[in-house]
Design an enzyme around this catalytic site. Structure first.
Site, PDB file in Angstrom:
ATOM      1  N   ASN A 208      -6.066 -13.093   3.736  1.00 12.67           N
ATOM      2  CA  ASN A 208      -7.420 -12.879   3.960  1.00 12.67           C
ATOM      3  C   ASN A 208      -8.163 -14.006   4.397  1.00 12.67           C
ATOM      4  O   ASN A 208      -7.619 -15.140   4.484  1.00 12.67           O
ATOM      5  CB  ASN A 208      -7.903 -11.950   2.898  1.00 12.67           C
ATOM      6  CG  ASN A 208      -7.947 -12.955   1.609  1.00 12.67           C
ATOM      7  OD1 ASN A 208      -8.593 -13.941   1.431  1.00 12.67           O
ATOM      8  ND2 ASN A 208      -7.288 -12.394   0.480  1.00 12.67           N
ATOM      9  N   ASP A 277      -4.553  -7.435  -2.952  1.00 13.08           N
ATOM     10  CA  ASP A 277      -4.702  -6.228  -3.877  1.00 13.08           C
ATOM     11  C   ASP A 277      -3.177  -5.644  -3.681  1.00 13.08           C
ATOM     12  O   ASP A 277      -2.628  -5.071  -4.507  1.00 13.08           O
ATOM     13  CB  ASP A 277      -5.806  -5.020  -3.341  1.00 13.08           C
ATOM     14  CG  ASP A 277      -7.291  -5.729  -3.883  1.00 13.08           C
ATOM     15  OD1 ASP A 277      -7.277  -6.696  -4.754  1.00 13.08           O
ATOM     16  OD2 ASP A 277      -8.096  -5.213  -3.118  1.00 13.08           O
ATOM     17  N   LYS A 287      14.370 -13.534   9.056  1.00 14.74           N
ATOM     18  CA  LYS A 287      13.383 -13.096  10.026  1.00 14.74           C
ATOM     19  C   LYS A 287      13.451 -11.657  10.616  1.00 14.74           C
ATOM     20  O   LYS A 287      14.674 -11.327  11.144  1.00 14.74           O
ATOM     21  CB  LYS A 287      13.111 -14.245  11.362  1.00 14.74           C
ATOM     22  CG  LYS A 287      11.822 -13.856  11.977  1.00 14.74           C
ATOM     23  CD  LYS A 287      11.884 -14.813  13.139  1.00 14.74           C
ATOM     24  CE  LYS A 287      10.604 -14.130  14.450  1.00 14.74           C
ATOM     25  NZ  LYS A 287      10.809 -15.235  15.321  1.00 14.74           N
ATOM     26  N   PHE A 323     -16.104 -12.075  -8.904  1.00  9.07           N
ATOM     27  CA  PHE A 323     -16.921 -12.263  -7.714  1.00  9.07           C
ATOM     28  C   PHE A 323     -16.643 -10.939  -6.934  1.00  9.07           C
ATOM     29  O   PHE A 323     -15.476 -10.586  -7.096  1.00  9.07           O
ATOM     30  CB  PHE A 323     -16.500 -13.203  -6.768  1.00  9.07           C
ATOM     31  CG  PHE A 323     -16.959 -14.822  -7.176  1.00  9.07           C
ATOM     32  CD1 PHE A 323     -16.890 -15.382  -8.397  1.00  9.07           C
ATOM     33  CD2 PHE A 323     -18.109 -15.083  -6.348  1.00  9.07           C
ATOM     34  CE1 PHE A 323     -17.530 -16.652  -8.392  1.00  9.07           C
ATOM     35  CE2 PHE A 323     -18.752 -16.540  -6.370  1.00  9.07           C
ATOM     36  CZ  PHE A 323     -18.429 -17.214  -7.509  1.00  9.07           C
ATOM     37  N   LYS A 337     -17.537  -2.791 -10.750  1.00 10.40           N
ATOM     38  CA  LYS A 337     -16.460  -3.701 -11.023  1.00 10.40           C
ATOM     39  C   LYS A 337     -16.757  -4.508 -12.154  1.00 10.40           C
ATOM     40  O   LYS A 337     -15.774  -4.832 -13.216  1.00 10.40           O
ATOM     41  CB  LYS A 337     -16.326  -4.968  -9.986  1.00 10.40           C
ATOM     42  CG  LYS A 337     -15.415  -5.683  -9.952  1.00 10.40           C
ATOM     43  CD  LYS A 337     -15.085  -6.422  -8.429  1.00 10.40           C
ATOM     44  CE  LYS A 337     -14.046  -7.347  -8.517  1.00 10.40           C
ATOM     45  NZ  LYS A 337     -13.869  -8.187  -7.052  1.00 10.40           N
ATOM     46  N   LYS A 341     -13.893  -4.125 -15.379  1.00  6.51           N
ATOM     47  CA  LYS A 341     -13.060  -5.178 -15.648  1.00  6.51           C
ATOM     48  C   LYS A 341     -13.485  -6.043 -16.786  1.00  6.51           C
ATOM     49  O   LYS A 341     -13.099  -7.042 -17.124  1.00  6.51           O
ATOM     50  CB  LYS A 341     -12.945  -6.021 -14.282  1.00  6.51           C
ATOM     51  CG  LYS A 341     -12.475  -5.175 -13.276  1.00  6.51           C
ATOM     52  CD  LYS A 341     -11.867  -5.743 -11.639  1.00  6.51           C
ATOM     53  CE  LYS A 341     -11.411  -4.990 -10.989  1.00  6.51           C
ATOM     54  NZ  LYS A 341     -10.583  -5.725  -9.690  1.00  6.51           N
TER      55      LYS A 341
END
Ligand code: FMN
Length: 398
Positions: A208, A277, A287, A323, A337, A341
Site C-alpha cells: 500500500n 489486511d 516466478k 491509527f 475501531k 480493538k
C-alpha cells in the site's frame, strides 16, 4: 520542538562558514528565532548580508558598537539565547573558549552566557587531532559544553580524514535534541511504521501507499523526549530515525511476531503502520510466467492477523494508540475501531483531503480518546502532530 526557540549562531572563520546560512534557514523553517554573531575572520568566508538575510536579523560582530547601541550587546545577546551554537567552530575559537579569552564579541558572549552551548568543529584532520585542540575540547567538555562530532571525507584542503563539519540538517537535529525536555524518560515505546509487503512470487508483491513518515516522526520525537523506542518498520524509501532499537520486517505476519517479541516489556504501543489486511493464499517460489496456467488472473487471498486487535485484547496495562485512514464516515469508523480493538486512543485522518495521509509531510487529524472525546486539528507537520499525540500519551501515564 524548535518552535519559538531563540538560537544564537556564532560563525567563526573556517571554510565551512558557507553552510551557516543554511543552518539559519532550516531553523527558521522550524519556527525558531535566529540571531547571528560572527568573527571578523568569518567575513573572509561569508558576507554578513547573507547571514542577515537568512536569519532575518541584524548580524552582530563588533565588540564596540556602543555609540549606535545603548545596550551592552555581549550581555544582552548572552541573556537572550536559549542555546548558543558555534558552527563552524575553528581551532582558534575553541582554543579561546577553553582558555577564557574574550578578545571579540563571540568569545565575550561565550564567557557571559549561562545557557547550553553547542560547538560544531570544522577543520583539517591534523588540526582536529593536534594535542592542543584535543586538550581544549576536553576542557570544554568537562565544563558541560557539548561538542559535536565531525565527519570523515575529502576535505577542502584535499586531505582525506575527519574534520568535516556536520551537515546543516544534522546540526539542526542536534540543536533540537539539546533543547528538548526529556519528559518521556524511563518509558518504553513500541512504534510500528510503514507498509507491509505480501509476496506472490520472488518478483511481485501486494502493498500500500504508506510512506512511514508519521511513524518515523513519532519514533524520532519519542526518542528525543527521552523514551526508549523500538521502531518496527516495513520497507520505506526514507531513512529511519535514530532510535534505541530498529526492527525491519516485510510481511504483516513478521510485524505481528515482532510486536509480540517486545510487547510485554513496553509501556506504549503506537500502531502507525499500515499492515496489509490480506495476503496471497499461495506463494510461488519460482516466478509465475505469463504463459503459465497459474498466471495471476485471479489472486486468492487470506486474512492476515489483526495486530491491533490481538494486542488490544491481550494488553496488561500498556497504552495502545491506533491509527485510522478513512475516506468516508471518518468519526464513525474510527470510533468503531477504537472500541473493537480495545485501544486507548485513535488518530484518524481523512486521506482524501489535500495535505493529509500517505506520503505527505503534513497531516490533518482528529484524535479520539476512550471516552469518545474528539479533538480536531488543523493541517500541521507530521512532527508537530507526533508531539501532540505524545503529549496525550504522557497525560495518560498520570
Ligand atoms: C582558506 C582558509 C580556510 C580555513 N579553514 C579553516 C577551518 O576550516 N577550520 C579552522 O579551524 N581554521 C581554518 N582556517 C584558519 C582560520 O581562518 C584562522 O585560524 C583564523 O584565525 C580563525 O579566526 P576566528 O576563529 O576568529 O574566526 C582557514 C584559513 C584559510 C585561509
Amino acid at each position: 520542538m524548535l518552535k519559538n526557540k531563540r538560537i544564537l549562531l556564532g560563525v567563526s572563520g573556517g571554510i565551512a562558514a558557507y553552510k551557516s546560512p543554511s543552518i539559519c534557514s532550516l531553523l527558521r523553517k522550524k519556527g525558531s528565532e535566529v540571531k547571528v554573531m560572527m568573527t571578523e575572520n568569518a567575513k573572509e568566508f561569508i558576507t554578513p548580508l547573507s547571514l542577515q538575510t537568512m536569519s532575518n536579523n541584524t548580524v552582530h560582530s563588533k565588540m564596540f558598537n556602543q555609540l549606535l547601541n545603548t545596550d551592552v550587546e555581549h550581555i544582552s545577546l548572552a541573556k537572550w539565547a536559549d542555546i548558543i551554537v558555534i558552527a563552524p567552530a575553528t581551532a582558534n575559537i575553541i582554543g579561546k573558549f577553553a582558555n577564557g579569552i574574550c578578545d571579540n564579541l563571540l568569545t565575550t558572549v561565550f564567557m557571559a552566557s549561562r545557557c547550553r552551548v553547542l560547538i560544531v568543529p570544522a577543520m583539517n584532520t591534523e588540526m582536529l587531532n593536534s594535542p592542543a585542540n584535543i586538550n581544549n575540547m576536553e576542557i570544554l567538555k568537562k565544563r558541560g559544553i557539548v561538542i559535536l562530532d565531525t565527519e570523515k571525507d575529502l576535505l577542502a584542503c584535499n586531505d582525506y580524514g575527519s574534520g568535516k563539519m556536520l551537515s546543516p540538517e544534522k546540526i539542526v537535529d542536534a540543536i533540537d535534541d539539546n533543547l528538548t525536555e526529556k519528559d518521556l524518560a524511563g518509558k518504553k515505546f513500541l512504534i510500528t511504521a510503514g507498509p507491509t509487503v505480501e509476496p506472490l512470487d520472488p518478483v511481485r508483491f501486494l502493498t500500500n501507499h504508506s510512506s512511514g513518515k508519521m511513524g518515523y516522526a513519532l519514533a524520532a520525537n519519542a526518542q528525543k523526549r527521552g523514551a526508549e523506542v523500538t521502531l518496527i518498520t516495513g520497507p520505506t524509501n526514507i531513512e529511519p530515525p535514530k532510535v534505541h532499537r530498529l526492527v525491519k520486517i516485510n510481511t504483516t505476519q513478521d510485524m505481528f511476531g515482532a510486536v509480540g517479541k517486545y510487547f510485554d516489556d513496553c509501556h506504549v504501543l503506537i500502531k502507525a503502520a499500515a499492515p496489509a489486511d490480506y495476503k496471497p493464499k499461495y506463494y510461488s517460489k519460482d516466478k509465475i510466467k505469463k504463459n503459465s496456467s497459474n498466471y495471476l488472473d485471479v489472486i486468492e487471498l487470506e486474512k492476515n492477523p489483526d495486530i491491533a486487535k490481538y494486542y488490544g485484547k491481550n494488553k496488561v496495562g500498556q497504552i495502545i494508540v491506533g491509527f485510522a485512514a478513512e475516506s468516508t464516515n471518518i468519526y464513525k469508523y474510527a470510533k468503531e475501531k477504537l472500541i473493537s480493538k480495545n485501544l486507548d486512543m485513535i488518530v484518524v485522518n481523512n486521506i482524501v483531503k489535500a495535505g493529509a495521509g500517505f506520503g505527505t509531510d503534513t497531516n490533518i487529524a482528529s484524535i479520539i480518546d476512550k471516552n469518545g472525546e474528539t479533538e480536531d486539528f488543523e493541517i500541521m507537520s507530521k512532527s508537530e502532530l507526533a508531539n501532540i499525540i505524545l503529549n496525550k500519551v504522557k497525560n495518560l501515564f498520570s
